[in-house]
Enzyme design. Structure first.
Site, short mmCIF file in Angstrom:
data_model
loop_
_atom_site.label_atom_id
_atom_site.label_comp_id
_atom_site.label_asym_id
_atom_site.label_seq_id
_atom_site.Cartn_x
_atom_site.Cartn_y
_atom_site.Cartn_z
N GLY A 11 0.90 -1.18 -0.08
CA GLY A 11 -0.07 0.18 -0.02
C GLY A 11 0.91 1.17 0.12
O GLY A 11 1.88 1.25 0.53
N ARG A 72 1.24 -5.37 -5.45
CA ARG A 72 1.37 -6.46 -4.69
C ARG A 72 1.66 -7.76 -5.81
O ARG A 72 1.01 -7.91 -6.56
CB ARG A 72 0.17 -7.03 -3.88
CG ARG A 72 -0.15 -5.68 -2.72
CD ARG A 72 -1.20 -6.13 -2.01
NE ARG A 72 -1.76 -4.93 -1.46
CZ ARG A 72 -1.70 -4.27 -0.18
NH1 ARG A 72 -0.48 -4.41 0.47
NH2 ARG A 72 -2.30 -3.08 0.00
N ASP A 103 5.95 -4.85 6.19
CA ASP A 103 6.38 -5.76 6.30
C ASP A 103 6.86 -7.07 5.27
O ASP A 103 7.71 -7.50 5.18
CB ASP A 103 5.17 -6.77 7.47
CG ASP A 103 5.56 -7.75 8.16
OD1 ASP A 103 6.38 -7.95 8.97
OD2 ASP A 103 5.10 -8.98 7.81
N THR A 125 4.37 2.70 5.44
CA THR A 125 3.12 2.17 5.69
C THR A 125 1.99 3.18 6.50
O THR A 125 2.77 3.54 7.52
CB THR A 125 2.74 0.57 5.98
OG1 THR A 125 1.67 0.29 6.51
CG2 THR A 125 3.64 0.41 7.15
N ASP A 127 -0.08 2.16 8.30
CA ASP A 127 -0.67 1.33 9.47
C ASP A 127 0.14 1.47 10.52
O ASP A 127 -0.31 1.25 11.81
CB ASP A 127 -0.53 -0.10 8.98
CG ASP A 127 -1.74 -0.37 7.99
OD1 ASP A 127 -2.56 0.55 7.60
OD2 ASP A 127 -1.81 -1.41 7.17
N ASP A 129 2.56 -0.62 11.84
CA ASP A 129 2.32 -2.10 12.37
C ASP A 129 3.57 -2.72 12.55
O ASP A 129 3.58 -3.84 12.59
CB ASP A 129 1.27 -2.45 11.71
CG ASP A 129 1.55 -2.81 10.17
OD1 ASP A 129 2.50 -2.36 9.39
OD2 ASP A 129 0.90 -3.88 9.14
N ARG A 171 -5.48 -2.32 9.25
CA ARG A 171 -5.41 -3.78 9.02
C ARG A 171 -5.41 -4.23 10.52
O ARG A 171 -6.51 -4.39 10.80
CB ARG A 171 -4.07 -4.07 8.28
CG ARG A 171 -4.06 -5.27 7.44
CD ARG A 171 -3.06 -5.69 6.81
NE ARG A 171 -2.51 -5.03 6.13
CZ ARG A 171 -2.01 -5.20 4.77
NH1 ARG A 171 -2.63 -6.12 4.05
NH2 ARG A 171 -1.50 -4.07 4.00
O1 F6P Z 1 -1.29 -1.66 4.33
C1 F6P Z 1 -2.00 -0.33 4.43
C2 F6P Z 1 -3.67 -0.68 4.27
O2 F6P Z 1 -4.16 0.66 3.90
C3 F6P Z 1 -4.40 -1.26 5.34
O3 F6P Z 1 -4.89 -0.53 6.28
C4 F6P Z 1 -5.58 -1.52 4.53
O4 F6P Z 1 -6.23 -2.70 5.06
C5 F6P Z 1 -4.94 -2.23 2.86
O5 F6P Z 1 -3.93 -1.31 2.98
C6 F6P Z 1 -5.82 -1.87 1.99
O6 F6P Z 1 -5.11 -2.05 0.86
P1 F6P Z 1 -5.39 -1.93 -0.56
O7 F6P Z 1 -6.86 -1.75 -0.75
O8 F6P Z 1 -4.53 -1.22 -1.40
O9 F6P Z 1 -5.54 -3.75 -0.89
#
Ligand code: F6P
Length: 319
Positions: A11, A72, A103, A125, A127, A129, A171
């Site tokens: 992301g 991804r 991660d 990120t 998040d 996290d 997440r």
């Molecule tokens: O990793 C960041 C994040 O924004 C999370 O909080 C969320 O769940 C996810 O990415 C959504 O990502 P995408 O819609 O790009 O798959």
């Protein structure tokens, strides 16, 4: 170290572009050639790689998103994919790779290091996290975006004497909800790190209503409960009309805050220096005012610690 490449993965996060600029300009200043890889590990598999110069990163420090693009990649998670990626990097004459992401992106950099590519990871990120670093690039900006929205939602909620559930990203990590709840003055914060009790929330709404409060902001981390169901239950128990706002990807965009731009400039430069110093599979982190390096293998194993005292403080201040 003659040629460094970089990619952004997973992301996107505000501050990625400031980091790209810092990596490119630090390396170029040291006489190192710089290559950009488009669309993360997926683009790497396709050899989507281009030469960067000082002008390639002009005017991007305050730009949201990532000029390199992100993705991804399923293929890259497999050993054959990683071997293919390594061969492509070698065929482009790339000695060092800097990965900006979370991660999974860090783990990818570690895998490539085992195949003979020098790698460094910069935590990007929204998040927050990654447990090894105080903060990840993008987190502060995302929190500010949520706080701005909470302010607007409070205006309209107060006008109509409503409650509002604001669902935020994260997440499996409640940090965006927690810090936005603290800074935005939310009445309730619901995070994955704590069981939540709907009655505690409805009691608080009723108490607030009795003392003349005309709004009630509930910040809900994604993945914890279903906001529309929750809204119906709140209305049934309290009689207070409840609206739902799912902030979604708006949290991932926008110019980085000063904190994120600063982290990006310093961490990006540190990643280049780590490679120049001969380190590999190294994660860059921040602790207080310090920037540090840590083996990725250790960094990805550090559990994220939820800040209980900030959680308690948020609850106490909102009562
Ligand atoms: O990793 C960041 C994040 O924004 C999370 O909080 C969320 O769940 C996810 O990415 C959504 O990502 P995408 O819609 O790009 O798959």
């Amino acid at each position: 170290m003659r040629t460094i490449a970089m990619l952004t993965s997973g992301g996107d996060a505000p501050g990625m572009n400031a980091c790209i600029r810092s990596i490119a300009r630090t390396a170029l200043n040291k006489g190192i050639r710089v290559k950009g890889i488009r669309f993360g590990y997926e683009g790497l598999m396709r050899g989507d790689i281009y030469e960067m110069n000082v002008s390639s990163v002009a005017d991007i420090i305050q730009k949201g998103g990532t000029i390199l693009g992100s993705a991804r990649s399923e293929e890259f998670t497999k050993p054959e994919g990683q071997a293919k990626a390594r061969n492509i990097l070698k065929s482009f004459g790339i000695d060092g790779l800097i990965v900006m992401g979370g991660d999974g992106s860090m783990k990818g950099a570690e895998a490539l290091s085992k195949l003979g590519i020098m790698t460094a990871g910069v935590p990007c990120t929204i998040d927050n996290d990654l447990g090894y670093t105080d903060f990840t690039i993008g987190f502060h900006t995302a929190v500010e975006t949520v706080i701005e929205s909470i302010g607007k939602l409070r205006d309209t909620s107060a006008s109509h004497a409503r409650a509002v559930i604001v669902q935020v990203m994260g997440r499996h990590c409640g940090d965006i909800a927690l810090y936005a709840g603290l800074g935005g003055g939310a009445e309730s914060v619901i995070v994955p790190e704590h069981d939540f009790d709907i009655q505690m929330i409805t009691d608080r709404i009723i108490r607030g209503k009795l003392r003349g409060k005309r709004h009630h902001i509930i910040v809900l981390a994604e993945g914890v409960g279903e906001p529309y169901e929750m809204g119906k239950t709140i209305k049934e128990i309290t009689g207070v009309d409840t609206r739902i706002t799912i902030l979604g990807h708006v949290q991932r965009g926008g110019s980085p805050s000063f904190t994120d731009a600063k982290l990006a400039c310093i961490m990006g430069s540190e990643a280049v220096q780590a490679l120049v110093d001969g380190e590999t599979a190294v994660a860059i982190g921040s602790h207080g005012q310090d920037i540090f390096r840590m083996p990725i293998s250790e960094a990805v194993r550090v559990p994220h610690v939820f800040n209980e005292s900030v959680y308690e403080l948020t609850g106490m201040l909102s009562s």
